[in-house]
Design a protein around this motif. Sequence first.
Motif, PDB file in Angstrom:
ATOM      1  N   LEU A   1       8.966  -2.868  -5.383  1.00  0.00           N
ATOM      2  CA  LEU A   1       7.987  -3.862  -5.809  1.00  0.00           C
ATOM      3  C   LEU A   1       8.367  -4.462  -7.160  1.00  0.00           C
ATOM      4  CD1 LEU A   1       4.649  -2.122  -4.765  1.00  0.00           C
ATOM      5  CD2 LEU A   1       5.753  -4.051  -3.670  1.00  0.00           C
ATOM      6  N   LEU A   2       8.803  -3.611  -8.090  1.00  0.00           N
ATOM      7  CA  LEU A   2       9.205  -4.116  -9.401  1.00  0.00           C
ATOM      8  C   LEU A   2      10.383  -5.079  -9.285  1.00  0.00           C
ATOM      9  CD1 LEU A   2       8.936  -0.835 -11.511  1.00  0.00           C
ATOM     10  CD2 LEU A   2       7.544  -2.887 -11.787  1.00  0.00           C
ATOM     11  N   GLU A   3      11.213  -4.854  -8.289  1.00  0.00           N
ATOM     12  CA  GLU A   3      12.381  -5.705  -8.088  1.00  0.00           C
ATOM     13  C   GLU A   3      12.000  -7.096  -7.606  1.00  0.00           C
ATOM     14  OE1 GLU A   3      16.414  -5.772  -5.266  1.00  0.00           O
ATOM     15  OE2 GLU A   3      15.226  -3.942  -5.456  1.00  0.00           O
ATOM     16  N   HIS A   4      10.944  -7.172  -6.804  1.00  0.00           N
ATOM     17  CA  HIS A   4      10.608  -8.439  -6.150  1.00  0.00           C
ATOM     18  C   HIS A   4       9.370  -9.137  -6.709  1.00  0.00           C
ATOM     19  CE1 HIS A   4      13.687  -7.993  -3.072  1.00  0.00           C
ATOM     20  NE2 HIS A   4      13.290  -6.748  -2.881  1.00  0.00           N
ATOM     21  N   VAL A   5       8.566  -8.428  -7.488  1.00  0.00           N
ATOM     22  CA  VAL A   5       7.337  -9.022  -8.024  1.00  0.00           C
ATOM     23  C   VAL A   5       7.540  -9.338  -9.498  1.00  0.00           C
ATOM     24  CG1 VAL A   5       4.891  -8.698  -8.469  1.00  0.00           C
ATOM     25  CG2 VAL A   5       5.888  -7.808  -6.359  1.00  0.00           C
ATOM     26  N   GLY A   6       7.605 -10.615  -9.813  1.00  0.00           N
ATOM     27  CA  GLY A   6       7.775 -11.046 -11.192  1.00  0.00           C
ATOM     28  C   GLY A   6       6.565 -11.809 -11.690  1.00  0.00           C
ATOM     29  N   GLN A   7       6.693 -12.384 -12.864  1.00  0.00           N
ATOM     30  CA  GLN A   7       5.578 -13.104 -13.475  1.00  0.00           C
ATOM     31  C   GLN A   7       5.136 -14.291 -12.631  1.00  0.00           C
ATOM     32  OE1 GLN A   7       6.339 -14.224 -17.521  1.00  0.00           O
ATOM     33  NE2 GLN A   7       4.202 -14.641 -17.976  1.00  0.00           N
ATOM     34  N   ARG A   8       6.099 -15.011 -12.058  1.00  0.00           N
ATOM     35  CA  ARG A   8       5.758 -16.179 -11.240  1.00  0.00           C
ATOM     36  C   ARG A   8       4.995 -15.767  -9.981  1.00  0.00           C
ATOM     37  NH1 ARG A   8      10.064 -20.659  -8.890  1.00  0.00           N
ATOM     38  NH2 ARG A   8       8.508 -22.212  -8.269  1.00  0.00           N
ATOM     39  N   CYS A   9       5.398 -14.648  -9.392  1.00  0.00           N
ATOM     40  CA  CYS A   9       4.700 -14.135  -8.208  1.00  0.00           C
ATOM     41  C   CYS A   9       3.249 -13.807  -8.538  1.00  0.00           C
ATOM     42  CB  CYS A   9       5.425 -12.892  -7.689  1.00  0.00           C
ATOM     43  SG  CYS A   9       4.575 -12.029  -6.360  1.00  0.00           S
ATOM     44  N   ILE A  10       3.019 -13.168  -9.677  1.00  0.00           N
ATOM     45  CA  ILE A  10       1.664 -12.811 -10.097  1.00  0.00           C
ATOM     46  C   ILE A  10       0.817 -14.060 -10.312  1.00  0.00           C
ATOM     47  CG2 ILE A  10       0.366 -11.884 -12.069  1.00  0.00           C
ATOM     48  CD1 ILE A  10       2.488  -9.641 -12.171  1.00  0.00           C
ATOM     49  N   GLU A  11       1.393 -15.069 -10.944  1.00  0.00           N
ATOM     50  CA  GLU A  11       0.669 -16.316 -11.169  1.00  0.00           C
ATOM     51  C   GLU A  11       0.277 -16.969  -9.855  1.00  0.00           C
ATOM     52  OE1 GLU A  11       3.431 -18.442 -13.553  1.00  0.00           O
ATOM     53  OE2 GLU A  11       2.880 -17.416 -15.428  1.00  0.00           O
ATOM     54  N   ARG A  12       1.165 -16.897  -8.862  1.00  0.00           N
ATOM     55  CA  ARG A  12       0.873 -17.496  -7.552  1.00  0.00           C
ATOM     56  C   ARG A  12      -0.217 -16.720  -6.824  1.00  0.00           C
ATOM     57  NH1 ARG A  12       7.072 -18.717  -5.496  1.00  0.00           N
ATOM     58  NH2 ARG A  12       7.237 -20.837  -6.327  1.00  0.00           N
TER      59      ARG A  12
ATOM     60  N   GLN B   1       0.829  -1.214   0.000  1.00  0.00           N
ATOM     61  CA  GLN B   1       0.000   0.000   0.000  1.00  0.00           C
ATOM     62  C   GLN B   1       0.857   1.256   0.000  1.00  0.00           C
ATOM     63  OE1 GLN B   1      -2.640  -0.380   3.336  1.00  0.00           O
ATOM     64  NE2 GLN B   1      -3.842  -2.002   2.395  1.00  0.00           N
ATOM     65  N   ASP B   2       1.973   1.198   0.713  1.00  0.00           N
ATOM     66  CA  ASP B   2       2.845   2.371   0.802  1.00  0.00           C
ATOM     67  C   ASP B   2       4.238   2.086   0.249  1.00  0.00           C
ATOM     68  OD1 ASP B   2       0.946   4.012   2.299  1.00  0.00           O
ATOM     69  OD2 ASP B   2       1.286   2.593   3.915  1.00  0.00           O
ATOM     70  N   GLY B   3       4.370   0.962  -0.461  1.00  0.00           N
ATOM     71  CA  GLY B   3       5.679   0.527  -0.906  1.00  0.00           C
ATOM     72  C   GLY B   3       6.222   1.344  -2.061  1.00  0.00           C
ATOM     73  N   ASP B   4       7.536   1.374  -2.156  1.00  0.00           N
ATOM     74  CA  ASP B   4       8.215   2.044  -3.254  1.00  0.00           C
ATOM     75  C   ASP B   4       8.050   1.203  -4.520  1.00  0.00           C
ATOM     76  OD1 ASP B   4      10.324   3.965  -4.333  1.00  0.00           O
ATOM     77  OD2 ASP B   4      11.256   2.014  -4.676  1.00  0.00           O
ATOM     78  N   GLU B   5       7.693   1.854  -5.635  1.00  0.00           N
ATOM     79  CA  GLU B   5       7.435   1.121  -6.876  1.00  0.00           C
ATOM     80  C   GLU B   5       8.655   0.341  -7.344  1.00  0.00           C
ATOM     81  OE1 GLU B   5       5.692   3.121 -10.111  1.00  0.00           O
ATOM     82  OE2 GLU B   5       3.769   3.440  -9.110  1.00  0.00           O
ATOM     83  N   ASN B   6       9.825   0.928  -7.205  1.00  0.00           N
ATOM     84  CA  ASN B   6      11.039   0.246  -7.653  1.00  0.00           C
ATOM     85  C   ASN B   6      11.297  -1.017  -6.839  1.00  0.00           C
ATOM     86  OD1 ASN B   6      11.617   2.149  -9.656  1.00  0.00           O
ATOM     87  ND2 ASN B   6      12.687   3.477  -8.217  1.00  0.00           N
TER      88      ASN B   6
END
Length: 395
Positions: free
Chosen positions: A102-113, A95-100
Amino acid sequence: MAKTLSEIELTDHNKVSLFKDGALEPLLQLLTHDDLKVKKVAIDAIHNLSDVPQNGLQLIREGAVGPLVPLSFKCRNKGKTEKGNAVKLFCCLTQDGDENTLLEHVGQRCIERLLRIITTSNDLEEIAAAMGIISNLPKDPEITLWLLDAGALEIISTCLTHEGRNASYRMQITENAAAALCRFIAPSNLEWQKKVAEIGIIPVLVELLVSGTTLTKQNAAISLKQFSESSTALTNRVKKRWLSWFCLEAPVKCCPVHLGICTVESSFCILEANALEPLVRMLGEADPGACEASLDALLTLMDGERLQCGSKVLAEANAIAPIIKLLSSPSASLQEKTLKALERIFRLVEFKQKYGTSAQMPLVDITQRGSGGMRSLAAKVLAQLNLLTDQSSYF
């Protein structure tokens, strides 16, 4: 000690003090422990301490997002915690996280999960948190493509139309799904808009304007506004055929705003979707965010050269009077948008004569109490109503 911290009731002051005194670092270290039970206790303890905004920001700065991403799924696969605290904590941080970050740690596999949690979990709180994470993800085109490829649109649609919305977590799921949907409807990407319209989302959004929570209504109005911004370019213009002096044209029903043949699916027309009445009703919401979202959606009908026909449609829907009432809103942003809208509406003599009197007092109040820029805007509208001269000190 971690187990005690996960269970004890603490004041916000106690929670802040514990983080200041160094409790966070050892708890983060426990997240990397080999023993799953130890990880669970650490998650529960951090979750108990993280609902203070100051602590949440420190968690982000200390890099808690990194270990939480894989942990959110490992815990779920190897054993039940999570009231799904790992996923919920991850949601809070996004909710308050830095976009960079999140982009570093959230990948395609994370989204699928995350989407798998939504479709397979029996825990409504966990589902709401997973959908909350998706709604908070950066509006990055690559992330949006990953979501589309993983079938997120259909999953979001299901979450918007499920029954039992009166249950608290079901309402939260709907709220988060409505927020997640907004990323797919940016007017800059017509193909994505078409994908959303094709699965029948627009009528669902109109229904949510009536039945949703305040936040759901706000996000539904934002999506409808984005759809409506594309309508003029998509309407099917009617071409007249002339034979000598006689006009031959089939009796077709033209949209009074977009001046062509509109449908919900082909041109995303909010008039055809019957969204006008609920949007006008939303102007009376107590929440300024919901009012502003509905106003933004309505004002798309009088953009640019559609000022006259759009203003007429709004007047027929009894929208002008509630728009004028927004001049008294405590929200400066909403006041400013209302002033700009009225400045355009009052360019038309018939509307200036019909509604000008009711706008006078709130306009005068803004010139006396508002900020410099707002005072100037209000003075400009008063000048249109012949109540101030162009040489007034308010300009």
